[in-house]
Design a protein around this motif. Structure first.
Motif, mmCIF file in Angstrom:
data_model
loop_
_atom_site.group_PDB
_atom_site.id
_atom_site.type_symbol
_atom_site.label_atom_id
_atom_site.label_comp_id
_atom_site.label_asym_id
_atom_site.label_seq_id
_atom_site.Cartn_x
_atom_site.Cartn_y
_atom_site.Cartn_z
ATOM 1 N N TYR A 176 7.574 5.626 -2.837
ATOM 2 C CA TYR A 176 6.436 6.148 -2.085
ATOM 3 C C TYR A 176 5.462 6.906 -2.975
ATOM 4 N N GLU A 177 4.185 6.650 -2.757
ATOM 5 C CA GLU A 177 3.147 7.393 -3.451
ATOM 6 C C GLU A 177 2.536 8.436 -2.527
ATOM 7 N N GLU A 178 2.405 8.078 -1.248
ATOM 8 C CA GLU A 178 1.905 9.007 -0.244
ATOM 9 C C GLU A 178 2.441 8.586 1.117
ATOM 10 N N ASP A 179 2.354 9.505 2.082
ATOM 11 C CA ASP A 179 2.866 9.223 3.419
ATOM 12 C C ASP A 179 2.005 8.175 4.115
ATOM 13 N N SER A 213 0.811 -1.213 0.000
ATOM 14 C CA SER A 213 0.000 0.000 0.000
ATOM 15 C C SER A 213 0.850 1.272 0.000
ATOM 16 N N LYS A 214 0.274 2.328 -0.549
ATOM 17 C CA LYS A 214 0.846 3.674 -0.567
ATOM 18 C C LYS A 214 2.219 3.724 -1.227
ATOM 19 N N THR A 215 2.400 2.912 -2.274
ATOM 20 C CA THR A 215 3.623 2.943 -3.080
ATOM 21 C C THR A 215 3.234 3.054 -4.547
ATOM 22 N N SER A 230 4.650 -2.028 8.822
ATOM 23 C CA SER A 230 5.051 -1.360 7.587
ATOM 24 C C SER A 230 6.287 -2.015 6.980
ATOM 25 N N ASN A 239 3.456 1.392 4.705
ATOM 26 C CA ASN A 239 3.434 0.592 3.478
ATOM 27 C C ASN A 239 3.162 -0.862 3.876
#
Length: 196
Positions: free
Chosen positions: A174-177, A37-39, A164, A180
């Motif tokens: 990273y796509e968002e803080d 997630s979030k990558t 994470s 992951n």
């Protein structure tokens, strides 16, 4: 007092004998569709394989300790970096809840520990990066399955990581803080051997 002790020992022995007659080892094999997630990584295909012991505690409930190899990670969409490959040793405990007393359709849910056996994260930077991936993951999972009389089970699960992955040393993925987290859809089959 001796009669009571004798009766109790008989009941305990009979119960242990019944359970040991029903305990069955087995093997599992299946397909993983994993994502982090979030990558910026896309889902990655892999496999899982391993063994288990099915321990029935009632007509509608059994606990199933499992040890699996699970290939996970993410697919890179960047031409500068390759895919992320993380190989885990999964130690799980599945609670199997059968809809009927004759086995068949069931739900399963449980907890597990994924130990990071190896990964290729540093190699993605040709050995120059200071990247690091978390050494373990605590997971929760749930799914459905169907167990046939002759020992074959077909099963679908979703496994969610809670620790994470943390690509320390690289902002490129990273796509968002935020955390992951591993998320894995699993589809596979298992076979349970009858000892008697």
């Amino acid at each position: 007092m001796n009669k009571l002790t004798t009766i109790l020992l008989f009941l305990v022995g009979a119960n242990v004998s019944f359970l040991s007659a029903q305990v069955a080892p087995g093997i599992k094999l299946g397909y993983n569709e994993s994502r982090i997630s979030k990558t910026r990584l896309e889902p990655k295909s892999g496999l899982y394989i391993g063994g288990f012991i099915d321990i029935p505690l009632s007509a509608r409930y059994s606990i199933q300790p499992e040890i699996l190899y699970s290939s996970q990670g993410g697919t890179s969409i960047s031409p500068d970096y390759g895919d992320v490959q993380i190989d885990y040793l999964s130690i799980m405990a599945a609670n199997k809840l059968y809809v009927g007393p004759n086995k068949g359709f069931h739900f399963n849910l449980g907890l597990g520990l994924d130990v990071n056996l190896k990964n290729n994260f540093v190699n993605l930077f040709n050995g120059d990066g200071d990247g690091e991936i978390s050494p373990f993951d605590m997971v929760v999972f749930g799914g459905i399955g169907y167990e046939f009389d002759f020992g074959l089970t077909l099963e679908a699960r979703y496994k969610q990581g809670t620790v994470s992955v943390d690509f320390f040393g690289s902002d490129d993925f990273y796509e968002e803080d935020g955390s992951n987290l591993n998320g894995v859809f699993q589809l596979g089959a298992s076979y349970k051997f009858k000892l008697k």
